[in-house]
Design an enzyme around this catalytic site. Structure first.
Site, PDB file in Angstrom:
ATOM      1  CB  SER A 192     -61.617  -8.562 -55.959  1.00  9.53           C
ATOM      2  OG  SER A 192     -62.782  -7.799 -55.921  1.00  9.53           O
ATOM      3  CG  HIS A 237     -60.422  -4.294 -53.215  1.00 12.87           C
ATOM      4  ND1 HIS A 237     -60.522  -4.102 -54.586  1.00 12.87           N
ATOM      5  CD2 HIS A 237     -61.190  -5.370 -52.947  1.00 12.87           C
ATOM      6  CE1 HIS A 237     -61.323  -5.016 -55.097  1.00 12.87           C
ATOM      7  NE2 HIS A 237     -61.743  -5.805 -54.132  1.00 12.87           N
ATOM      8  CG  ASP A 269     -58.583  -1.970 -56.500  1.00 15.77           C
ATOM      9  OD1 ASP A 269     -57.703  -2.443 -55.752  1.00 15.77           O
ATOM     10  OD2 ASP A 269     -59.797  -2.041 -56.241  1.00 15.77           O
TER      11      ASP A 269
HETATM   12  N1  ARG Z   1     -66.371  -2.929 -54.858  1.00 13.58           N
HETATM   13  C1  ARG Z   1     -65.144  -3.642 -54.982  1.00 13.58           C
HETATM   14  C2  ARG Z   1     -65.336  -5.114 -54.737  1.00 13.58           C
HETATM   15  O1  ARG Z   1     -66.146  -5.518 -53.968  1.00 13.58           O
HETATM   16  C3  ARG Z   1     -64.127  -3.171 -54.020  1.00 13.58           C
HETATM   17  C4  ARG Z   1     -63.578  -1.875 -54.368  1.00 13.58           C
HETATM   18  C5  ARG Z   1     -62.627  -1.394 -53.322  1.00 13.58           C
HETATM   19  N2  ARG Z   1     -62.574   0.041 -53.373  1.00 13.58           N
HETATM   20  C6  ARG Z   1     -63.126   0.825 -52.443  1.00 13.58           C
HETATM   21  N3  ARG Z   1     -63.173   2.114 -52.655  1.00 13.58           N
HETATM   22  N4  ARG Z   1     -63.583   0.345 -51.333  1.00 13.58           N
HETATM   23  O2  ARG Z   1     -64.614  -5.919 -55.261  1.00 13.58           O
END
Ligand code: ARG
Length: 711
Positions: free
Chosen positions: A647, A86, A222
């Site tokens: 992230s 992501h 991810d």
């Molecule tokens: N919640 C995660 C973050 O803010 C991002 C995950 C991305 N995955 C998704 N299905 N949008 O770091």
């Protein structure tokens, strides 16, 4: 029975001090002083200098700020960088077309020449940190107004940063910690040639989609991979075919041995923002006003994007990144509101404040120093509660609503120079053209017009007219008037059409710009947003938080209070940890590939499993990446304190080896940016064995695994 209890107690007491999550996003410079002894006790096998050292390569040298919005880590001696899928998403989208859809199919460079450049993307390495609190404080005094204080901090900061980088190619900045109470200088070396090396398909990298986002148990791969390039001299250089892979000062070795529940873990990265010192008033404002408004507006944004994405595969790619990031924080605010309530965060803040009030009341000296703080707090929130929603609308529905508005906002002033300051304009023009190219590459006029209609009609009906920006007031609440405006903007605005914009640059005419419908929107936004902010209120807020933060730290000096995140490098340590989300339910610390197969749903795009992955699974063709149970681990949770911006951060074991890549937090602790939940809060990482399995067995890019230092 009694004996049994004694035995249980004895066993419990013999366990490491705590298997609980550890709060704290610590400053790497201070590890030796503040954290090292405890980390060692909890299992760390390295020295403090192995973690942070400015004279020799240390762990911190393998960690980068990835583009300023995520974290990456260097995992080979040739600049190979690991981050999240992501985090790479926007870059991957930009390289994707309907014919070569890397979002859908994945992408792997089988040799260096196939690695794809990404203009604008950078990797920022931290050279060193310096505590400059004393130097900054020397330029401040208690009689200063908040505005003068802010100005003095900025000036001193700029001066220190300049001195720290004199005669080098480094960049530096001074950042504020503990809400204006401490200051640290950060020196960076920034590399601008960062190329895409590989990514799994979204069906792996985004498996579970928005349904599973922010939740455990998780089965998302991810991750994506890039490579940092440098000039032949090893220094930062703009993209060039002559550039060579960076030789880093340190790269993380990789462990495929895995970890058990309770094992020591740490994470280095670039957390963006937390609000752990937020007051009870702030919590209430978030629940009642701020959060629900963001969610309501984003609901509409997502609906507009969905309509276009579903209509055309090319638009599905074009809008993918915007959709994903909008949906990410849409769900974040839903979860934060729910968990602020569930976890009784208002009450916890109130308790601390009451304790603080009593502590202040006990001494005249404390009264003089901190007595004002909670009064200012109450005044600030009482005064802003009636206007918060309007500010959210201004940000979410205007500035970051239709993308043409942001584009106009960024350009109006520099375009005005075309006839006010010709030389300045000529100089700025290449930059403007670059921005325009980027903007129009992802622009869709019809969707933008629909965004205006959807968001601004809601704005008209939800917010008192007197608070609205002028352009909105001029519609007089009439949807027909709004529609006519949006239609006209689409037909005439230079900010909604690449050709019209280019023509303006060629032949800048003051009337065209002044009469452009979006010039008005951009200018009205500026006036309402900045003109509407009462400077005395902002001053109240910053003073209130500066005093509260200093006060609670003084009240409880034995607790090591961690500073809020501010996009600087931090370290958090804790343990691998299963948890109990609610009574009667226990979540294990690992998930496996079996769970991917269990979640498979060919009729739901979020849960499609690629055929090749199913084949490997069926044939149990796992290479060396299965654990003792014969299964491939996919997700892992640990009690580490991270937030957005982290992230892509490495999950690291006690020996400094990479065991996973962190990508999310868990639903039950979505209030965690405001109050850390010791029992519940977890970091979700992708187990490194899944990463290696996908690279090697799924994608056939084993040469990348060979490049790493496997232990
Ligand atoms: N919640 C995660 C973050 O803010 C991002 C995950 C991305 N995955 C998704 N299905 N949008 O770091």
């Amino acid at each position: 029975m009694k004996k049994f209890i004694a035995l249980v107690l004895a066993v419990a007491l013999a366990l490491p001090t705590s298997l609980r999550a550890d709060e704290g996003m610590w400053i790497p410079l201070l590890i030796q002083k503040l954290n090292y002894a405890q980390m060692k006790k909890e299992g760390l096998k390295l020295s403090a200098k192995d973690l942070y050292d400015i004279n020799h390569g240390s762990l911190k040298d393998a960690i980068v700020s990835f583009g300023g919005f995520c974290t990456g880590e260097i995992i080979s001696s040739q600049g190979l960088l690991l981050t999240n899928h992501h985090c790479g998403y926007d870059a991957i989208q930009k390289h994707s077309t309907v014919e070569h859809n890397y979002l859908e199919d994945g992408f792997w460079a089988m040799e260096r020449s196939q690695e794809l450049p990404n203009p604008g993307l950078f990797a920022n390495f931290l050279v060193r940190i310096e505590d400059v609190t004393a130097a900054v404080n020397a330029s401040l005094n208690d009689q200063m107004s908040e505005a003068d204080r802010t100005k003095a901090i900025q000036m001193k900061g700029a001066e220190l940063a300049k001195a720290a980088t004199e005669g080098t190619h480094y960049e530096a900045s001074v950042e504020t910690f503990y809400h204006g109470n401490e200051f640290y200088l950060f020196v960076y070396e920034k590399f601008n040639d960062v190329r895409l090396v590989g990514t799994p398909p979204s069906s792996v990298g985004k498996f579970g989609g928005d349904t599973d986002n922010w939740m455990w148990p998780r089965h998302t791969g991810d991750f994506s991979m890039f490579r940092v390039y440098a000039g032949k001299d090893g220094k930062p250089a703009d993209f060039s075919a002559e550039n060579v892979p960076l030789t880093p000062k340190h790269h993380l070795p990789v462990s495929t041995k895995g970890v058990k529940d309770g094992d020591f873990t740490m994470i280095f990265g670039y957390p963006g923002r937390t609000d752990r010192y937020l007051s009870s008033w702030g919590v209430q404002q978030a629940i009642d006003h701020y959060n629900p408004t963001v969610v309501k507006i984003r609901d509409q944004k997502l609906a507009v994007l969905r309509k276009y994405m579903e209509s055309d595969p090319a638009l599905n790619i074009l809008m993918a990144s915007n959709y994903a990031s909008t949906a990410n924080y849409w769900k974040y605010y839903i979860g934060q509101t729910e968990q602020l309530k569930n976890n009784k965060v208002y009450d916890k803040k109130r308790d601390l404040e009451k304790q603080f009030e009593a502590w202040i009341a006990a001494s005249p000296e404390r009264q003089a120093k901190y007595g004002e703080s909670l009064k200012l707090m109450a005044e600030y929130y009482d005064a802003t509660n009636p206007t918060v929603k309007n500010n959210v609308f201004l940000m979410e529905a205007v500035l970051r609503g239709p993308s043409s508005v942001l584009f106009a906002y960024r350009n109006v002033r520099s375009l005005e120079r075309a006839y006010k300051d010709k030389a300045g304009f000529a100089k700025a023009r290449p930059m403007i053209e670059e921005l325009a190219k980027e903007n129009f590459a992802e622009f869709h006029a019809g969707a933008d017009r629909d965004m205006m209609l959807a968001l601004w009609s809601m704005y008209m009906s939800d917010i008192p007219t007197a608070q609205q920006p002028k352009f909105l007031q001029s519609f007089g609440g009439s949807k027909a008037a709004l529609e006519a405006f949006a239609q006209n903007a689409m037909a005439t605005s230079i900010f909604m059409d690449a050709k019209r914009f280019a023509a303006f640059l060629e032949n800048p005419d003051s009337a065209t710009l002044a009469n452009d419908p979006l010039t008005k929107v951009a200018n009205d936004f500026r006036t309402t947003y900045f003109g509407g902010q009462d400077a005395s209120l902002a001053a109240k807020k910053s003073k209130a938080y500066r005093l509260l933060t200093a006060g609670v730290r003084e009240m409880d000096p034995n607790r090591t209070w961690s500073p809020d995140a501010n996009s600087t490098m931090r370290m958090t340590y804790g343990h691998v940890g299963s948890y109990e989300p609610r009574d009667g339910v226990k979540y294990d610390y690992l998930t496996y590939l079996d769970g991917v197969m269990q979640k498979e749903d060919a009729t739901n795009p979020e849960f499609v499993v690629p055929a090749r992955l199913k084949e490997l699974y069926k044939a149990k063709d796992f290479g060396p990446y299965a654990d003792k149970t014969g299964r491939v681990p996919v997700g892992i949770i640990s009690g580490n304190d991270i937030t957005g911006g982290n992230s892509g951060s490495p999950l690291i074991n006690a020996k400094g080896e990479l065991i996973g890549v962190a990508f999310d937090g868990n639903w039950e602790a979505m209030s965690g940016d405001i109050f850390y939940e010791t029992e519940l809060q977890r970091t979700i990482s992708c187990d490194i064995r899944y990463v290696l399995f996908i690279i090697d067995k799924y994608a056939g890019a084993g040469h990348l695994v060979k490049e790493m230092t496997l232990r």
